[in-house]
Design an enzyme around this catalytic site. Structure first.
Site: not given
Ligand code: PGA
Length: 257
Positions: A13, A15, A99, A101, A177, A217
């Site tokens: 992803n 983003k 998601h 977010e 993240g 992560s």
């Molecule tokens: P990250 O994000 O691997 O940077 O923690 C995962 C995600 O939001 O799908």
């Protein structure tokens, strides 16, 4: 590796990162590095601006494209939105919905997520439906209450026979993240509970076939231990999907990429 017959699925992803040109170039590099891994579905999710160009560049290879977001309607006066038929026509085969977010920053609701998942499915796209609890919810012992509510709502519009063609992604918000991955055991606990819930809702066959990704992560050095868990079928990767090297090492799951 998990012993199930479910085919692993690893998605990146991206983003709100990368220009169209950068996206095409990263996608091409990922395709080069990942083409030899035939036992895994590999997906990249560029920004909406880059979906068409990336899908075109990847058209002849095994790496598929996902949109990160969509509207639930096919078309209409929805300034700034993109719809499942437009996403499908641009060459994507998957769509991420719900998601955290989007839920936290853009007000997406359980019912809205379910409607979008259904709309993607109706246009031949595979929804990747994200669920996950916040740190406060985990600390309050509410993890399964929250995740089960989200899963139940998301599956509501689907018949049991359709459930195997969906993908769920368990993404604890506190692990996204932050560099703070759920331990394989913590992730497995939730994945196992989700699969048991899906068995109650859609039957044991659908539950056994449904793929559940872990996200939060995920890195080259923790993917293997996560994938060893019986109910973890893949990963939804944010930060570590932004370079071909780290993403290819995740796709390799401990093998030499
Ligand atoms: P990250 O994000 O691997 O940077 O923690 C995962 C995600 O939001 O799908």
């Amino acid at each position: 590796m998990a012993t199930s017959t479910r085919r692993p699925v690893i998605a990146g992803n991206w983003k709100m990162h990368l220009t169209v040109a950068e996206s095409v170039s990263l996608a091409a590099e990922i395709q080069n590095r990942c083409a030899r891994f035939r036992d895994v579905d590999v997906i990249v999710a560029p920004t909406a601006l880059a979906v068409y160009a990336v899908a075109k560049r990847l058209a002849d290879g095994p790496v598929a494209v996902a949109a990160q977001h969509c509207h639930g309607a096919d078309s209409g006066a929805f300034t700034g939105e993109i719809s499942p038929p437009l996403i499908a026509a641009a060459g994507a085969r998957y769509g991420i919905v719900g998601h955290s977010e989007r839920r936290q920053l853009f007000g997406e609701t359980d019912a809205g997520v379910a409607g979008k998942a259904r709309a993607l499915f109706d246009h031949g796209l595979t929804p990747i439906i994200c669920v996950g609890e916040s740190l406060a919810e985990r600390d309050a012992g509410q993890t399964l209450v929250v995740v089960e509510r989200q899963v139940k709502a998301a599956l509501e519009p689907f018949a049991a026979t359709e459930v195997p063609r969906l993908i769920l992604a368990y993404e604890p918000i506190w692990a996204i993240g932050t560099g703070r991955t759920a331990t394989p055991a913590q992730a497995q606990d939730v994945h196992g509970a989700v699969r048991a819930l899906v068995a109650r809702l859609a039957g044991p066959e659908a539950a056994a076939a449904l793929r559940i990704q872990y996200g939060g992560s995920v890195k080259p050095d923790n993917i293997r231990a996560l994938m060893e868990q019986p109910d973890i079928d893949g990963a939804l990767v944010g930060g570590a999907s932004l370079t071909a090297d780290s993403f290819a090492r995740i796709v390799a799951r401990g093998e030499e990429p």
